[in-house]
Scaffold this active site. Sequence first.
Site, PDB file in Angstrom:
ATOM      1  N   GLU A 157     -16.019  -4.662 -17.537  1.00 48.17           N
ATOM      2  CA  GLU A 157     -15.637  -5.767 -16.641  1.00 48.17           C
ATOM      3  C   GLU A 157     -14.844  -5.326 -15.414  1.00 48.17           C
ATOM      4  O   GLU A 157     -15.014  -5.888 -14.330  1.00 48.17           O
ATOM      5  CB  GLU A 157     -14.859  -6.828 -17.424  1.00 48.17           C
ATOM      6  CG  GLU A 157     -15.695  -7.616 -18.420  1.00 48.17           C
ATOM      7  CD  GLU A 157     -15.872  -6.933 -19.762  1.00 48.17           C
ATOM      8  OE1 GLU A 157     -15.352  -5.807 -19.942  1.00 48.17           O
ATOM      9  OE2 GLU A 157     -16.538  -7.513 -20.636  1.00 48.17           O
ATOM     10  N   ARG A 165     -15.668  -5.183 -25.752  1.00 47.13           N
ATOM     11  CA  ARG A 165     -16.494  -4.017 -26.081  1.00 47.13           C
ATOM     12  C   ARG A 165     -15.660  -2.740 -26.227  1.00 47.13           C
ATOM     13  O   ARG A 165     -15.963  -1.893 -27.056  1.00 47.13           O
ATOM     14  CB  ARG A 165     -17.542  -3.793 -24.989  1.00 47.13           C
ATOM     15  CG  ARG A 165     -18.716  -4.744 -25.117  1.00 47.13           C
ATOM     16  CD  ARG A 165     -19.674  -4.617 -23.951  1.00 47.13           C
ATOM     17  NE  ARG A 165     -20.653  -5.686 -24.016  1.00 47.13           N
ATOM     18  CZ  ARG A 165     -21.929  -5.520 -24.368  1.00 47.13           C
ATOM     19  NH1 ARG A 165     -22.381  -4.326 -24.660  1.00 47.13           N
ATOM     20  NH2 ARG A 165     -22.749  -6.535 -24.411  1.00 47.13           N
ATOM     21  N   GLU A 203     -12.580 -16.182  -8.861  1.00 46.49           N
ATOM     22  CA  GLU A 203     -11.757 -15.337  -9.738  1.00 46.49           C
ATOM     23  C   GLU A 203     -11.851 -13.867  -9.301  1.00 46.49           C
ATOM     24  O   GLU A 203     -12.092 -12.948 -10.081  1.00 46.49           O
ATOM     25  CB  GLU A 203     -12.157 -15.474 -11.224  1.00 46.49           C
ATOM     26  CG  GLU A 203     -11.030 -15.068 -12.182  1.00 46.49           C
ATOM     27  CD  GLU A 203     -11.456 -15.041 -13.642  1.00 46.49           C
ATOM     28  OE1 GLU A 203     -11.125 -16.006 -14.352  1.00 46.49           O
ATOM     29  OE2 GLU A 203     -12.098 -14.058 -14.072  1.00 46.49           O
ATOM     30  N   HIS A 256     -16.934 -14.506 -32.393  1.00 45.67           N
ATOM     31  CA  HIS A 256     -17.922 -14.340 -31.312  1.00 45.67           C
ATOM     32  C   HIS A 256     -19.274 -13.928 -31.899  1.00 45.67           C
ATOM     33  O   HIS A 256     -19.328 -13.219 -32.906  1.00 45.67           O
ATOM     34  CB  HIS A 256     -17.374 -13.247 -30.386  1.00 45.67           C
ATOM     35  CG  HIS A 256     -18.077 -13.127 -29.070  1.00 45.67           C
ATOM     36  ND1 HIS A 256     -19.319 -12.580 -28.940  1.00 45.67           N
ATOM     37  CD2 HIS A 256     -17.691 -13.489 -27.815  1.00 45.67           C
ATOM     38  CE1 HIS A 256     -19.686 -12.596 -27.666  1.00 45.67           C
ATOM     39  NE2 HIS A 256     -18.697 -13.147 -26.957  1.00 45.67           N
ATOM     40  N   ASP A 282     -16.358 -11.263 -13.837  1.00 48.54           N
ATOM     41  CA  ASP A 282     -16.532  -9.826 -14.085  1.00 48.54           C
ATOM     42  C   ASP A 282     -17.620  -9.481 -15.095  1.00 48.54           C
ATOM     43  O   ASP A 282     -17.605  -8.403 -15.677  1.00 48.54           O
ATOM     44  CB  ASP A 282     -15.200  -9.249 -14.580  1.00 48.54           C
ATOM     45  CG  ASP A 282     -14.735  -9.901 -15.887  1.00 48.54           C
ATOM     46  OD1 ASP A 282     -15.477 -10.728 -16.443  1.00 48.54           O
ATOM     47  OD2 ASP A 282     -13.626  -9.572 -16.350  1.00 48.54           O
ATOM     48  N   HIS A 305     -13.256  -9.943 -28.942  1.00 47.07           N
ATOM     49  CA  HIS A 305     -14.659  -9.570 -28.739  1.00 47.07           C
ATOM     50  C   HIS A 305     -14.868  -8.425 -27.768  1.00 47.07           C
ATOM     51  O   HIS A 305     -15.999  -8.065 -27.457  1.00 47.07           O
ATOM     52  CB  HIS A 305     -15.440 -10.786 -28.221  1.00 47.07           C
ATOM     53  CG  HIS A 305     -15.053 -11.177 -26.824  1.00 47.07           C
ATOM     54  ND1 HIS A 305     -15.600 -10.589 -25.712  1.00 47.07           N
ATOM     55  CD2 HIS A 305     -14.140 -12.058 -26.360  1.00 47.07           C
ATOM     56  CE1 HIS A 305     -15.049 -11.118 -24.626  1.00 47.07           C
ATOM     57  NE2 HIS A 305     -14.162 -12.005 -24.995  1.00 47.07           N
TER      58      HIS A 305
HETATM   59  C1  UD1 Z   1     -20.001 -10.934 -22.444  1.00 46.17           C
HETATM   60  C2  UD1 Z   1     -19.396 -10.272 -21.209  1.00 46.17           C
HETATM   61  C3  UD1 Z   1     -17.890 -10.219 -21.307  1.00 46.17           C
HETATM   62  C4  UD1 Z   1     -17.309 -11.592 -21.616  1.00 46.17           C
HETATM   63  C5  UD1 Z   1     -17.992 -12.154 -22.844  1.00 46.17           C
HETATM   64  C6  UD1 Z   1     -17.511 -13.562 -23.059  1.00 46.17           C
HETATM   65  C7  UD1 Z   1     -20.643  -8.465 -20.132  1.00 46.17           C
HETATM   66  C8  UD1 Z   1     -20.950  -7.033 -20.116  1.00 46.17           C
HETATM   67  N1  UD1 Z   1     -19.869  -8.890 -21.113  1.00 46.17           N
HETATM   68  O1  UD1 Z   1     -19.750 -10.079 -23.566  1.00 46.17           O
HETATM   69  O2  UD1 Z   1     -17.354  -9.781 -20.076  1.00 46.17           O
HETATM   70  O3  UD1 Z   1     -15.935 -11.452 -21.844  1.00 46.17           O
HETATM   71  O4  UD1 Z   1     -19.403 -12.198 -22.646  1.00 46.17           O
HETATM   72  O5  UD1 Z   1     -17.815 -14.027 -24.328  1.00 46.17           O
HETATM   73  O6  UD1 Z   1     -21.093  -9.198 -19.279  1.00 46.17           O
HETATM   74  N2  UD1 Z   1     -24.937 -13.444 -28.574  1.00 46.17           N
HETATM   75  C9  UD1 Z   1     -25.655 -14.449 -29.194  1.00 46.17           C
HETATM   76  N3  UD1 Z   1     -25.544 -15.730 -28.712  1.00 46.17           N
HETATM   77  C10 UD1 Z   1     -24.732 -16.047 -27.670  1.00 46.17           C
HETATM   78  C11 UD1 Z   1     -23.996 -15.025 -27.074  1.00 46.17           C
HETATM   79  C12 UD1 Z   1     -24.112 -13.714 -27.519  1.00 46.17           C
HETATM   80  O7  UD1 Z   1     -26.374 -14.207 -30.139  1.00 46.17           O
HETATM   81  O8  UD1 Z   1     -24.665 -17.230 -27.313  1.00 46.17           O
HETATM   82  C13 UD1 Z   1     -25.067 -12.045 -29.069  1.00 46.17           C
HETATM   83  C14 UD1 Z   1     -26.429 -11.423 -28.708  1.00 46.17           C
HETATM   84  O9  UD1 Z   1     -26.850 -10.599 -29.757  1.00 46.17           O
HETATM   85  C15 UD1 Z   1     -26.096 -10.573 -27.485  1.00 46.17           C
HETATM   86  C16 UD1 Z   1     -24.692 -10.102 -27.847  1.00 46.17           C
HETATM   87  O10 UD1 Z   1     -24.067 -11.221 -28.463  1.00 46.17           O
HETATM   88  O11 UD1 Z   1     -26.992  -9.512 -27.303  1.00 46.17           O
HETATM   89  C17 UD1 Z   1     -23.862  -9.600 -26.705  1.00 46.17           C
HETATM   90  O12 UD1 Z   1     -23.825 -10.502 -25.623  1.00 46.17           O
HETATM   91  P1  UD1 Z   1     -23.410  -9.963 -24.136  1.00 46.17           P
HETATM   92  O13 UD1 Z   1     -23.402 -11.105 -23.194  1.00 46.17           O
HETATM   93  O14 UD1 Z   1     -24.211  -8.785 -23.785  1.00 46.17           O
HETATM   94  O15 UD1 Z   1     -21.955  -9.401 -24.332  1.00 46.17           O
HETATM   95  P2  UD1 Z   1     -20.655 -10.074 -24.857  1.00 46.17           P
HETATM   96  O16 UD1 Z   1     -20.039  -9.106 -25.777  1.00 46.17           O
HETATM   97  O17 UD1 Z   1     -20.921 -11.445 -25.297  1.00 46.17           O
HETATM   98  N1  UDP Z   2     -13.456 -20.348 -26.055  1.00 47.40           N
HETATM   99  C1  UDP Z   2     -14.218 -21.382 -26.613  1.00 47.40           C
HETATM  100  N2  UDP Z   2     -14.564 -21.288 -27.941  1.00 47.40           N
HETATM  101  C2  UDP Z   2     -14.220 -20.244 -28.725  1.00 47.40           C
HETATM  102  C3  UDP Z   2     -13.464 -19.192 -28.142  1.00 47.40           C
HETATM  103  C4  UDP Z   2     -13.112 -19.269 -26.803  1.00 47.40           C
HETATM  104  O1  UDP Z   2     -14.536 -22.354 -25.935  1.00 47.40           O
HETATM  105  O2  UDP Z   2     -14.571 -20.247 -29.909  1.00 47.40           O
HETATM  106  C5  UDP Z   2     -13.113 -20.435 -24.620  1.00 47.40           C
HETATM  107  C6  UDP Z   2     -11.672 -20.147 -24.241  1.00 47.40           C
HETATM  108  O3  UDP Z   2     -10.895 -21.321 -24.249  1.00 47.40           O
HETATM  109  C7  UDP Z   2     -11.806 -19.569 -22.841  1.00 47.40           C
HETATM  110  C8  UDP Z   2     -13.150 -18.880 -22.867  1.00 47.40           C
HETATM  111  O4  UDP Z   2     -13.856 -19.427 -23.971  1.00 47.40           O
HETATM  112  O5  UDP Z   2     -11.850 -20.582 -21.843  1.00 47.40           O
HETATM  113  C9  UDP Z   2     -12.954 -17.415 -23.054  1.00 47.40           C
HETATM  114  O6  UDP Z   2     -14.157 -16.827 -23.363  1.00 47.40           O
HETATM  115  P1  UDP Z   2     -14.264 -15.388 -23.982  1.00 47.40           P
HETATM  116  O7  UDP Z   2     -13.029 -15.058 -24.727  1.00 47.40           O
HETATM  117  O8  UDP Z   2     -15.564 -15.342 -24.687  1.00 47.40           O
HETATM  118  O9  UDP Z   2     -14.420 -14.480 -22.684  1.00 47.40           O
HETATM  119  P2  UDP Z   2     -13.372 -13.783 -21.704  1.00 47.40           P
HETATM  120  O10 UDP Z   2     -12.443 -14.804 -21.182  1.00 47.40           O
HETATM  121  O11 UDP Z   2     -12.701 -12.699 -22.491  1.00 47.40           O
HETATM  122  O12 UDP Z   2     -14.246 -13.197 -20.648  1.00 47.40           O
END
Ligand code: UD1
Ligand code: UDP
Length: 384
Positions: free
Chosen positions: A133, A216, A119, A247, A97, A214
């Site tokens: 999502e 949004r 999924e 996160h 998602d 984490h």
């Molecule tokens: C994204 C997904 C969310 C998922 C989550 C898992 C969307 C809209 N959101 O949210 O569904 O649950 O990932 O974790 O697709 N950043 C870093 N390094 C990283 C990752 C993120 O610096 O390795 C920072 C960056 O500033 C980036 C921000 O996090 O711009 C947001 O990342 P983004 O993928 O847009 O959204 P998430 O909140 O991580």
């Molecule tokens: N996870 C991880 N390290 C962390 C936090 C979560 O490996 O510090 C794993 C967790 O076990 C799960 C996945 O990341 O499998 C979940 O990711 P996240 O919570 O970022 O996204 P969501 O599932 O909400 O989309």
Amino acid sequence: MAFTVMMVFGTRPEAIKMAPLAQVLRKWPGVDLNICSTGQHREMLEQVLKDFCLSVDEDLQVMVQNQTLNGLSKQLLEQLDDTYARIQPDIVLVHGDTTTSFIASLAAFNRQIPIGHVEAGLRTGNLKAPWPEEANRRLTGVIADLHFPPTNRARDNLLREGVVLENIEVTGNTVIDALLWMRENLNKNQWKPAPESPLAQLRDDQRMVLITGHRRENFGQGFERICLALAELALRYPNVQFVYPVHLNPQVQKAVYSVLSHQTNILLVPPQDYRHFVWLMDRAYLILTDSGGVQEEAPALGKPLLVLRKVTERPSVLEGGTVKLVGTVTERIVKETSLLLDDAEVYKRMSRVFSPYGDGHASERIAERLSRWLEENARRRDDS
Ligand code: UD1
Ligand code: UDP
């Protein structure tokens, strides 16, 4: 003849859940697997690729700090279109998602490339939660050709939306494949964090509460209330250790570090790789989360789980009585967590292994149905 299957993922959870499927498809006869990382996440994705020794074939670089959803979508659409044009896959596999999932599907749809959705079918019924999502998953479902829901309940959601049964295969969730594989690996080697890891300071004689958050839709007041609850719990239970891998989203970092960095029994650590995180979950007394994946993993490990959301797209976990939806109101989070920390009977009732989302064999089921579908589709094309 081999079919080119292109697997696209970009965030930590997608990579964790696609990794076991990639391992199976790499060896599957008649499948030529091409893995495309969009790079929606950078560091957090790198961690997963290392954990599962996964190498990618196409490596896009779309992440910018604090990215907007539209900025991200634009980058994804452009770069994926070029990639599809070059590779010409027979099918694109997406997961779940995220923005990567939906835009990778849209780009494939616009090029008339079939889409397989792993999924599929999870729904809250509320487009604002989880946001964005819920919409990403629904929109992907509308244009996908082949759907892999984890449960019968998720299959029924798809049927209600008009997807035909022959295009659906109920498989379980691949996250349980990943989880069981990693836990077995850790147990076999009696693995422990290295002395230089911040986790090495955790004490064996104290209970540990693991936290992740984490979403949004929780940004702003929701997050503030969650952090205030954690601060109050840490004061109320000085002999309990609270561990929060924070996160990398800057919005999350700011909210969490500004409220919680001074509490001595709250350990704020960077996102942990999957090995460390599974170790943490397995060791936790209880878990608080707003994550999607953790909702499936915690009950499979027999850990009581409080979900920091108002609604869940995974209602099946609530049926086992080991998971409670507690929302984001400070008082409720404090009350429910305290109950589990204070009342051994309540705790015992919620500490039971319950795994409605998988048995560890989802990837083989997906690979089997996928390869049948590819052959049927090729025959359909030849006949027409
Ligand atoms: C994204 C997904 C969310 C998922 C989550 C898992 C969307 C809209 N959101 O949210 O569904 O649950 O990932 O974790 O697709 N950043 C870093 N390094 C990283 C990752 C993120 O610096 O390795 C920072 C960056 O500033 C980036 C921000 O996090 O711009 C947001 O990342 P983004 O993928 O847009 O959204 P998430 O909140 O991580
Ligand atoms: N996870 C991880 N390290 C962390 C936090 C979560 O490996 O510090 C794993 C967790 O076990 C799960 C996945 O990341 O499998 C979940 O990711 P996240 O919570 O970022 O996204 P969501 O599932 O909400 O989309």
